[in-house]
Design an enzyme around this catalytic site. Structure first.
Site, PDB file in Angstrom:
ATOM      1  N   ASP A  49       0.491  18.579 -24.258  1.00  0.00           N
ATOM      2  CA  ASP A  49       1.903  18.557 -23.876  1.00  0.00           C
ATOM      3  C   ASP A  49       2.810  18.928 -25.051  1.00  0.00           C
ATOM      4  O   ASP A  49       2.593  18.484 -26.179  1.00  0.00           O
ATOM      5  CB  ASP A  49       2.267  17.153 -23.378  1.00  0.00           C
ATOM      6  CG  ASP A  49       3.693  17.080 -22.867  1.00  0.00           C
ATOM      7  OD1 ASP A  49       4.005  17.776 -21.879  1.00  0.00           O
ATOM      8  OD2 ASP A  49       4.511  16.351 -23.464  1.00  0.00           O
ATOM      9  N   TYR A  54      10.605  19.952 -29.576  1.00  0.00           N
ATOM     10  CA  TYR A  54       9.800  19.198 -30.543  1.00  0.00           C
ATOM     11  C   TYR A  54       9.774  19.938 -31.877  1.00  0.00           C
ATOM     12  O   TYR A  54       9.256  21.053 -31.973  1.00  0.00           O
ATOM     13  CB  TYR A  54       8.381  18.968 -30.029  1.00  0.00           C
ATOM     14  CG  TYR A  54       8.286  18.071 -28.797  1.00  0.00           C
ATOM     15  CD1 TYR A  54       9.397  17.389 -28.309  1.00  0.00           C
ATOM     16  CD2 TYR A  54       7.093  17.904 -28.121  1.00  0.00           C
ATOM     17  CE1 TYR A  54       9.313  16.569 -27.189  1.00  0.00           C
ATOM     18  CE2 TYR A  54       6.995  17.074 -26.996  1.00  0.00           C
ATOM     19  CZ  TYR A  54       8.119  16.417 -26.540  1.00  0.00           C
ATOM     20  OH  TYR A  54       8.021  15.616 -25.427  1.00  0.00           O
ATOM     21  N   PRO A 212       2.871   5.680 -23.493  1.00  0.00           N
ATOM     22  CA  PRO A 212       2.121   4.568 -22.896  1.00  0.00           C
ATOM     23  C   PRO A 212       2.070   3.340 -23.812  1.00  0.00           C
ATOM     24  O   PRO A 212       1.875   2.223 -23.338  1.00  0.00           O
ATOM     25  CB  PRO A 212       0.716   5.160 -22.699  1.00  0.00           C
ATOM     26  CG  PRO A 212       0.629   6.291 -23.684  1.00  0.00           C
ATOM     27  CD  PRO A 212       2.022   6.859 -23.747  1.00  0.00           C
ATOM     28  N   LEU A 213       2.275   3.555 -25.120  1.00  0.00           N
ATOM     29  CA  LEU A 213       2.253   2.427 -26.070  1.00  0.00           C
ATOM     30  C   LEU A 213       3.661   2.069 -26.543  1.00  0.00           C
ATOM     31  O   LEU A 213       3.808   1.330 -27.522  1.00  0.00           O
ATOM     32  CB  LEU A 213       1.370   2.781 -27.281  1.00  0.00           C
ATOM     33  CG  LEU A 213      -0.110   3.023 -26.963  1.00  0.00           C
ATOM     34  CD1 LEU A 213      -0.866   3.469 -28.214  1.00  0.00           C
ATOM     35  CD2 LEU A 213      -0.750   1.759 -26.381  1.00  0.00           C
TER      36      LEU A 213
HETATM   37  P1  NDP Z   1       2.742   6.391 -27.624  1.00  0.00           P
HETATM   38  O1  NDP Z   1       3.669   5.434 -26.995  1.00  0.00           O
HETATM   39  O2  NDP Z   1       1.293   6.212 -27.356  1.00  0.00           O
HETATM   40  O3  NDP Z   1       3.009   6.378 -29.211  1.00  0.00           O
HETATM   41  C1  NDP Z   1       2.180   7.108 -30.067  1.00  0.00           C
HETATM   42  C2  NDP Z   1       2.330   6.604 -31.499  1.00  0.00           C
HETATM   43  O4  NDP Z   1       1.929   5.237 -31.596  1.00  0.00           O
HETATM   44  C3  NDP Z   1       1.442   7.360 -32.449  1.00  0.00           C
HETATM   45  O5  NDP Z   1       2.025   8.568 -32.870  1.00  0.00           O
HETATM   46  C4  NDP Z   1       1.235   6.354 -33.549  1.00  0.00           C
HETATM   47  O6  NDP Z   1       2.403   6.339 -34.373  1.00  0.00           O
HETATM   48  C5  NDP Z   1       1.129   5.042 -32.775  1.00  0.00           C
HETATM   49  N1  NDP Z   1      -0.234   4.764 -32.331  1.00  0.00           N
HETATM   50  C6  NDP Z   1      -0.932   5.385 -31.326  1.00  0.00           C
HETATM   51  N2  NDP Z   1      -2.145   4.854 -31.167  1.00  0.00           N
HETATM   52  C7  NDP Z   1      -2.244   3.859 -32.078  1.00  0.00           C
HETATM   53  C8  NDP Z   1      -3.272   2.945 -32.381  1.00  0.00           C
HETATM   54  N3  NDP Z   1      -4.426   2.942 -31.700  1.00  0.00           N
HETATM   55  N4  NDP Z   1      -3.039   2.043 -33.376  1.00  0.00           N
HETATM   56  C9  NDP Z   1      -1.868   2.033 -34.051  1.00  0.00           C
HETATM   57  N5  NDP Z   1      -0.860   2.896 -33.808  1.00  0.00           N
HETATM   58  C10 NDP Z   1      -1.034   3.803 -32.816  1.00  0.00           C
HETATM   59  O7  NDP Z   1       3.058   7.885 -27.167  1.00  0.00           O
HETATM   60  P2  NDP Z   1       4.248   8.885 -27.581  1.00  0.00           P
HETATM   61  O8  NDP Z   1       5.545   8.178 -27.658  1.00  0.00           O
HETATM   62  O9  NDP Z   1       3.808   9.679 -28.748  1.00  0.00           O
HETATM   63  O10 NDP Z   1       4.277   9.816 -26.296  1.00  0.00           O
HETATM   64  C11 NDP Z   1       3.116  10.591 -25.964  1.00  0.00           C
HETATM   65  C12 NDP Z   1       3.524  11.992 -25.596  1.00  0.00           C
HETATM   66  O11 NDP Z   1       4.395  11.961 -24.473  1.00  0.00           O
HETATM   67  C13 NDP Z   1       4.336  12.756 -26.661  1.00  0.00           C
HETATM   68  O12 NDP Z   1       3.537  13.319 -27.669  1.00  0.00           O
HETATM   69  C14 NDP Z   1       5.002  13.814 -25.809  1.00  0.00           C
HETATM   70  O13 NDP Z   1       4.089  14.860 -25.528  1.00  0.00           O
HETATM   71  C15 NDP Z   1       5.317  13.049 -24.531  1.00  0.00           C
HETATM   72  N6  NDP Z   1       6.711  12.541 -24.553  1.00  0.00           N
HETATM   73  C16 NDP Z   1       7.573  13.055 -23.618  1.00  0.00           C
HETATM   74  C17 NDP Z   1       8.875  12.665 -23.576  1.00  0.00           C
HETATM   75  C18 NDP Z   1       9.775  13.251 -22.538  1.00  0.00           C
HETATM   76  O14 NDP Z   1      10.995  13.056 -22.605  1.00  0.00           O
HETATM   77  N7  NDP Z   1       9.258  13.986 -21.582  1.00  0.00           N
HETATM   78  C19 NDP Z   1       9.432  11.692 -24.544  1.00  0.00           C
HETATM   79  C20 NDP Z   1       8.434  11.182 -25.465  1.00  0.00           C
HETATM   80  C21 NDP Z   1       7.131  11.590 -25.447  1.00  0.00           C
HETATM   81  P3  NDP Z   1       2.404   5.989 -35.942  1.00  0.00           P
HETATM   82  O15 NDP Z   1       1.007   6.083 -36.468  1.00  0.00           O
HETATM   83  O16 NDP Z   1       3.321   6.995 -36.538  1.00  0.00           O
HETATM   84  O17 NDP Z   1       2.980   4.617 -36.033  1.00  0.00           O
END
Ligand code: NDP
Length: 323
Positions: A49, A54, A212-213
């Site tokens: 995605d 971005y 999701p997180l």
């Molecule tokens: P999450 O809520 O899963 O957050 C991901 C972040 O959480 C990572 O980058 C990392 O950040 C941390 N993380 C993930 N797994 C772990 C773990 N096992 N242990 C510890 N920290 C962890 O998802 P995103 O918010 O990144 O959203 C996923 C995707 O959804 C995006 O990449 C994008 O493609 C899409 N999206 C779409 C939007 C829209 O408006 N349509 C808006 C937002 C996202 P770190 O290590 O930096 O702390």
């Protein structure tokens, strides 16, 4: 990996997919991005995605470069882009929103950056109050008929706006939106579960859900403060902190602390449990994962095992925490 239909379409997406937001082209370098895409692909992920906005288009360039470098077969993976925010630092008035002009130009630019001939999925990244929905539907229909887009959809549109787009498309024999990309997690669920409910059967809507997180909050990594090397620790993402942590009265951290304690009792990883909870909803076509390092992605991809392992009683305890 498990594969699910995108709503009533015939497209089979991996139940867990992978996205580039705030990581590709900004937080992480090209090598780590390559390792992440390779690990996702090796584990059966078939949907990547992205969006014009971005890292101002840079995330798409990195993804296109890495996918070409890894020589992934074009018929085996799906890639998306989204249009609305523009990709320039200060977009021209014609290069933001959902006008026919911007929807068309942004598609052409994404095809170049991602180095593909067509986008499998193309989303309207937000609703645009300054463009009639009919104009956007017509522009998307044209791109589908030209073979530049296979499935088009919306992201964070209201149920009423999606219904209007579907009705206009049906009345005029145009391609209707196939999917919506909403936020969905234990802390943010009403739109997917209530507002969109009529659209799953009536419009065959699929969902590819984001955060999701809750940006990592649900892993418990912020239970005792904000580490500098985490997403919320980045000074450029200060705006995100308030929205992820919510109003003090929401007590989001309190709920997450209770959730992580329960996960420990169950002997499960909170990240995997939180992702598995999203997968339990049959209206979720794909959960888009985010990760800044391969170890996180590998942990999160094992959420499907948790889904098979955790019993109903534990899910009820989780529901009670977030009720
Ligand atoms: P999450 O809520 O899963 O957050 C991901 C972040 O959480 C990572 O980058 C990392 O950040 C941390 N993380 C993930 N797994 C772990 C773990 N096992 N242990 C510890 N920290 C962890 O998802 P995103 O918010 O990144 O959203 C996923 C995707 O959804 C995006 O990449 C994008 O493609 C899409 N999206 C779409 C939007 C829209 O408006 N349509 C808006 C937002 C996202 P770190 O290590 O930096 O702390």
């Amino acid at each position: 990996m498990q594969y699910r239909r995108l709503g009533s379409s015939g497209l089979q997406l991996s139940a867990l997919s992978f996205g580039a937001w705030v990581t590709f082209g900004s937080q992480i370098g090209r090598d780590e991005s390559r390792n992440l895409i390779a690990a996702a692909w090796d584990n059966g992920v078939n949907f990547f995605d992205n969006a014009e906005g971005y890292a101002k288009g840079r995330a798409e360039e990195v993804m296109g470069d890495v996918i070409a470098d890894l020589r992934l077969p074009r018929d085996g993976y799906c890639v998306s882009s989204k249009v609305f925010f523009g990709s320039a630092e200060e977009p021209a008035p014609t290069q933001r929103g959902l006008s026919r002009k911007h929807v068309t130009d942004a598609c052409h630019a994404a095809l170049k950056r991602l180095r593909v001939d067509y986008l499998d999925l193309y989303y309207c990244h937000r609703p645009d109050a300054e463009t009639p929905i009919s104009e956007t539907v017509l522009a998307m229909d044209t791109l589908v008929r030209q073979g530049k887009v296979l499935y088009w959809g919306t992201s964070e549109w209201s149920g009423a706006q999606i219904a209007e787009a579907v009705a206009f498309a049906r009345a005029n024999h145009l391609y209707a939106p196939s999917m919506e990309q909403p936020q969905y997690n234990l802390l943010h669920r009403s739109r997917v579960e209530r507002e969109y409910a009529p659209l799953y059967a009536d419009a065959g809507l699929g969902t590819t859900i984001w955060s999701p997180l809750a940006s990592g909050l649900l892993t418990g990594k912020y239970n005792d403060g904000i580490a500098e090397d985490s997403r919320l620790g980045q000074s450029s993402l200060g705006w995100l902190q308030a929205s992820v942590l919510g109003e003090p009265a929401d007590d989001r951290l309190g709920k997450v602390r209770r959730f992580t304690a329960l996960a420990a009792e169950l002997g499960e990883s909170p990240a995997q449990l939180a992702i598995a909870w999203c997968l339990r909803n049959p209206q979720v076509s794909s959960v888009i994962l985010g990760a800044s390092r391969v170890s996180q992605l590998e942990e999160n991809l094992r959420a499907l095992d948790v889904l098979a392992r955790v019993e109903e009683g534990a899910w009820q305890q989780i529901e009670a925490i977030f009720a």
